[in-house]
Design an enzyme around this catalytic site. Structure first.
Site, PDB file in Angstrom:
ATOM      1  CB  THR A   1      -0.935   0.025   1.234  1.00  0.00           C
ATOM      2  OG1 THR A   1      -0.152   0.051   2.425  1.00  0.00           O
ATOM      3  CG2 THR A   1      -1.847  -1.183   1.253  1.00  0.00           C
ATOM      4  CG  ASP A   2      -0.965   4.734  -1.730  1.00  0.00           C
ATOM      5  OD1 ASP A   2      -1.683   4.649  -0.707  1.00  0.00           O
ATOM      6  OD2 ASP A   2      -1.425   5.037  -2.847  1.00  0.00           O
ATOM      7  CD  GLN A   3       3.563   9.048   2.405  1.00  0.00           C
ATOM      8  OE1 GLN A   3       3.232   9.923   1.616  1.00  0.00           O
ATOM      9  NE2 GLN A   3       4.466   9.223   3.348  1.00  0.00           N
TER      10      GLN A   3
END
Length: 132
Positions: A15-17
């Site tokens: 996942t990203d931020q």
């Protein structure tokens, strides 16, 4: 169409931020699903490669409808679009645990002789295994 459903839990590293699965991870999800699809027919990807047949990806398309998030359990429905020839085309539907459609995708792979790097027809043993 011949279907198989694979399950995968989204890992934090995917996942990203924003906590959303990064789009680059979807290719790996499809690969996992495709290999499991083949396994259900007794087709071993590893054995196929040992026999000199490669199956490189020729084309890959995605439509991202809703995001997947960390710790989601995803169901990846994989289906064969048509009888394989030199190409084999898979369609995918990725849903979350609640059954909401998140992503649709298509991959086209080409049967290739590992030595000559030339396209070949789908081997008869594969057509027989998937009942075509």
């Amino acid at each position: 169409m011949k279907y198989h459903t694979s399950k995968i839990r989204v890992r934090y590293a995917e996942t990203d931020q924003m906590g959303v699965v990064h789009h680059g991870n979807y290719a790996q999800y499809l690969e996992l699903a495709r290999i499991e699809w083949m396994d259900q027919f007794g087709i071993s990807y590893k054995s196929m490669e040992k026999s000199g047949i490669m199956l490189p990806v020729y084309e890959m398309n995605f439509k991202f409808k809703k995001p997947a998030h960390f710790d989601d359990i995803l169901s990846i429905e994989t289906g064969l679009r048509e009888e394989p020839s030199v190409r084999i085309i898979f369609d995918y539907k990725i849903r979350n645990k609640e059954g909401k459609l998140l992503t649709t995708a298509t991959t086209t792979l080409v049967f290739m002789d590992a030595k000559t790097k030339q396209p070949i027809s789908c081997p008869q043993n594969i057509l027989k295994a998937i009942n075509f």
